[in-house]
Enzyme design. Sequence first.
Site, short mmCIF file in Angstrom:
data_model
loop_
_atom_site.label_atom_id
_atom_site.label_comp_id
_atom_site.label_asym_id
_atom_site.label_seq_id
_atom_site.Cartn_x
_atom_site.Cartn_y
_atom_site.Cartn_z
N GLU A 67 10.03 10.96 14.38
CA GLU A 67 10.17 9.39 13.92
C GLU A 67 10.79 8.33 15.06
O GLU A 67 11.50 8.65 14.85
CB GLU A 67 10.54 9.37 12.56
CG GLU A 67 10.85 7.77 11.97
CD GLU A 67 11.40 7.98 10.72
OE1 GLU A 67 11.67 8.62 10.18
OE2 GLU A 67 10.79 6.21 9.80
N LYS A 99 5.81 10.11 13.30
CA LYS A 99 6.01 8.91 12.13
C LYS A 99 6.47 7.45 13.09
O LYS A 99 7.01 7.31 13.28
CB LYS A 99 7.08 9.42 11.16
CG LYS A 99 7.62 8.38 10.19
CD LYS A 99 8.19 9.24 9.03
CE LYS A 99 8.44 8.54 8.16
NZ LYS A 99 9.32 8.83 6.88
N SER A 111 7.07 2.11 6.95
CA SER A 111 6.67 1.00 5.68
C SER A 111 7.90 -0.17 7.30
O SER A 111 7.14 -1.10 6.82
CB SER A 111 6.62 0.69 4.15
OG SER A 111 8.25 0.66 4.16
N GLY A 112 8.58 0.42 7.02
CA GLY A 112 9.58 -0.38 7.74
C GLY A 112 10.12 -2.10 7.81
O GLY A 112 9.94 -2.87 8.36
N GLY A 113 9.58 -2.30 6.19
CA GLY A 113 10.14 -3.28 5.81
C GLY A 113 9.02 -3.76 5.58
O GLY A 113 9.27 -5.34 4.74
N SER A 154 4.23 7.63 5.23
CA SER A 154 5.01 8.37 5.17
C SER A 154 6.39 7.29 4.65
O SER A 154 7.12 6.61 5.44
CB SER A 154 5.12 9.21 6.18
OG SER A 154 7.03 9.88 5.55
N ARG A 214 10.46 2.43 1.55
CA ARG A 214 10.23 1.35 0.59
C ARG A 214 8.92 0.65 -0.13
O ARG A 214 9.31 0.50 -0.87
CB ARG A 214 10.61 -0.13 1.56
CG ARG A 214 12.71 0.07 1.44
CD ARG A 214 13.33 -0.90 2.49
NE ARG A 214 12.60 -0.06 4.27
CZ ARG A 214 12.96 -1.02 5.27
NH1 ARG A 214 13.38 -1.67 5.25
NH2 ARG A 214 12.56 0.11 6.41
P1 13P Z 1 10.69 2.73 5.03
O1 13P Z 1 8.62 3.45 4.82
O2 13P Z 1 11.37 2.42 3.53
O3 13P Z 1 10.06 2.55 6.32
O4 13P Z 1 11.26 4.17 4.93
C1 13P Z 1 10.56 5.18 5.60
C2 13P Z 1 11.53 5.81 6.77
O5 13P Z 1 11.70 7.18 6.28
C3 13P Z 1 12.53 5.59 7.58
O6 13P Z 1 13.58 6.48 8.18
#
Ligand code: 13P
Length: 335
Positions: A174, A216, A258-260, A286, A289
């Site tokens: 990631e 990711k 999803s990153g926010g 993946s 939030r």
């Molecule tokens: P989000 O989808 O909330 O960004 O989290 C994914 C994640 O695993 C961050 O490391």
Amino acid sequence: MSELNNIALQIISDGKGILAADESTGTMSKRLENVGIESSAQNRLSFRETLFTADSMSNCIGGVILYDETINQKSKNKKIPEIISDQGSFPGIKVDTGAKTIAGSEEEKVTEGLDGLRERLKIYSDLGAKFTKWRGVYIISNEYPSKLAIHSNSHALARYAALVQEANMVPIIEPEVLMDGEHSAKECYNKTSDVIKKCFEELILNKVDLTGIILKPNMILAGNKSKKKISGEEVAKLTIECLKKSVPKEVPGIAFLSGGQSEIEATENLHLINKFNTTKFIMTYSYGRALQQGALKHWSKDLKDIEGTQKIFNHRAQMNTLAAQGKWSKEIEKK
Ligand code: 13P
């Protein structure tokens, strides 16, 4: 087909995605306190267990990323990894120990956790983990990410991935370029391309089997403070183009963070990515939030309403599974 390729494919095939439930205790505490719930070990487990026992786990969620606390917890005398496996999903574990400020830098970070990793991997594998996650995080500005940040995080991600494969687990890799800031989507595209290309350079140097990983990444978005927002179609096209140019063809699949993004935005963008996907990569989710927000909000109002909470989580998981096949629509979302 190698064993690792087989596991990776089972996690992400047929519209299945990954539930990222690996928030550190600090992050999970913030999430719970935001909705007025005390962050006790029991509350953290109760919410997570509500998700892990939901119906959508068996047909939508191919893997769950856990945090160290959760992989060691039990419910009704059953170990959490076993509860997940019984649903037909794979238990996974976050193995990095967090992002720390790079020496001499004020803002950029490098992710730590390589010391003692080989030994920790053995413990997690014995606890039932079949895959792992490590997140390298980058900020965007005119001068960031710096060459040093890209080099340091790519090197760590590659050493991590090689050790994980040695332990017979699938590494989720990631490299996250954050959406915080005023930058344009084009800047996100350029910087994400640099970060991913360098990451694969290091993975190849470390002899990582690219057929046995899951990437990711972030989607290509304009910064959250940018005045130049782009449409979902543009997000999808830029994201596909970026990945097509920077990810080697051997990689079986890509599972976005999803990153926010809001829940609906993350679903719609994934749907459009799959609608326009001209690559052979499986493109799925993946999400942390974007899979949990609605369910958490509902649960916080009545901790005993497991059925209602699961209903919301099931719907979100089903919508994302449709999106991962390019079959989502606004009409289906509302049903
Ligand atoms: P989000 O989808 O909330 O960004 O989290 C994914 C994640 O695993 C961050 O490391």
